[in-house]
Design a protein around this motif. Structure first.
Motif, PDB file in Angstrom:
ATOM      1  N   THR A 112       0.118  -5.723  -4.350  1.00 22.52           N
ATOM      2  CA  THR A 112      -1.174  -6.050  -4.293  1.00 22.52           C
ATOM      3  C   THR A 112      -1.212  -7.790  -5.068  1.00 22.52           C
ATOM      4  OG1 THR A 112      -1.186  -5.145  -6.544  1.00 22.52           O
ATOM      5  CG2 THR A 112      -1.905  -3.671  -4.672  1.00 22.52           C
ATOM      6  N   GLU A 156     -13.102  -3.749  -8.857  1.00 19.06           N
ATOM      7  CA  GLU A 156     -12.774  -4.079  -7.268  1.00 19.06           C
ATOM      8  C   GLU A 156     -11.355  -3.206  -7.047  1.00 19.06           C
ATOM      9  OE1 GLU A 156     -12.414  -7.905  -5.716  1.00 19.06           O
ATOM     10  OE2 GLU A 156     -14.074  -8.504  -6.714  1.00 19.06           O
ATOM     11  N   SER A 202      -6.287  -5.473  -3.845  1.00 18.47           N
ATOM     12  CA  SER A 202      -6.339  -6.058  -2.417  1.00 18.47           C
ATOM     13  C   SER A 202      -4.662  -5.964  -2.121  1.00 18.47           C
ATOM     14  CB  SER A 202      -6.675  -7.023  -2.574  1.00 18.47           C
ATOM     15  OG  SER A 202      -6.741  -7.889  -1.108  1.00 18.47           O
TER      16      SER A 202
END
Ligand code: ATP
Length: 299
Positions: free
Chosen positions: A14, A25, A28
């Motif tokens: 990530t 969040e 990602s």
């Protein structure tokens, strides 16, 4: 050195967090659940559009970056990164040398730092390396003078072979080279793989048709996930099983790349335009096709 098989089990990576403060969040993902196998005497090519995660994956396979989750195994055993780095070699995309040394001096200097050999043994090792890389005729040429891009890349590969690694990992070894030089580089890597029974993994953007014949297995990446992992000659059947017929003017990898390229195109929105499955290809005629559908059918 014995021959080794490299596998990864569900590697994910990530994006590093920008600050020390917790964030709400979700992580990602740059790579998600990558499982691959690479065998001795073979070349595994990691192929995918720009930003697919090829360099990040190679960094992880070279133990230069730790995955967020998942593991790397050699002969089915998890690696110890520092021992693994001693039996592997990573060749970065950009060559870095002492420009005033000759090719032979470059190898000799690095060998004297890396290997515990007598001067005669070093000189013999350098001579055989020059021959293996087809660089003997350039042994006394300075790196700053008149070496082509392909010859410089072969010097980089030579430096990475000095300690006879079991695993050779190369980030885009053909980037910036013309098709003949690119072919020569991959041909040498193929010969290293087979003659030394080494495991070679490289990333490549768009291999030419000739280079494809040198590659044993493919890992096709798109947006950090594996779309296909296996033999090149089975890719066409895989695409067909997902409803895509390779048009006669393209090989199966070119066609798969065309599909993935469209998925990565930042100018395309959710209604990414792609050639539809089983539709005849028309030049410059794009058909509307939802990107979600493509991801779904290819994965
Ligand atoms: N340290 C990082 N922090 C944030 N994002 C990153 C980091 N490293 C890579 N990325 C992002 O991860 C994605 C994959 O990058 P990577 O360089 O691995 O792709 P690539 O397939 O090698 O691309 P190219 O063919 O252009 O070299 C890109 O979107 C990149 O911007």
């Amino acid at each position: 050195m014995e021959s080794n098989t490299l596998t990864t089990s569900s590697i994910s990576y990530t994006k590093p967090l920008p600050s020390l403060f917790p964030t709400a969040e979700p992580p990602s993902y740059i790579l998600r659940n990558i499982s691959l196998t690479s065998h001795p005497s073979q070349i595994l090519a990691i192929v995918g559009p720009s930003g697919a995660g090829k360099s990040t994956l190679l960094d992880i396979l070279a133990a230069r970056t730790s995955p967020t989750s998942g593991s790397i195994l050699v002969n089915s055993l998890p690696i110890n990164p520092s021992s693994y780095r001693k039996i592997s070699s990573y060749v970065p995309q950009h060559d870095a040398f002492f420009p005033l040394l000759t090719v032979s001096e470059t190898f000799t200097f690095s060998a004297s730092l890396l290997l515990s050999k007598t001067p005669l043994e070093t000189s013999n090792a350098v001579a055989s390396l020059l021959q293996e890389l087809n660089l003997t005729h350039l042994a006394h040429t300075r790196l700053a003078q008149g070496l082509s891009g392909g010859e410089r890349r072969r010097v980089s590969i030579g430096l990475s072979l000095l300690h006879d690694p079991g695993f050779l990992l190369l980030d885009e070894p053909t980037s910036g080279l013309d098709s003949k030089s690119a072919f020569d580089v991959v041909q040498i890597l193929k010969s290293v793989a087979t003659s030394r029974q080494r495991t070679v993994i490289l990333s490549i953007h768009q291999p030419s048709f000739k280079i494809l014949f040198l590659i044993d297995r493919l890992l096709l990446l798109s947006k950090g996930t594996v779309v296909y992992h296996g033999r090149l000659d089975l890719l066409e059947g895989f695409l067909l099983s997902k409803g895509f017929t390779v048009p006669p003017q393209l090989n199966s990898l070119e066609y798969a790349m065309e599909i993935l390229q469209n998925l990565h195109d930042p100018h395309e929105n959710a209604d990414t335009v792609l050639p539809g499955p089983q539709e005849p290809q028309k030049q410059n005629t794009k058909q509307s096709y939802r990107s979600s559908r493509i991801t779904e059918v290819l994965s």
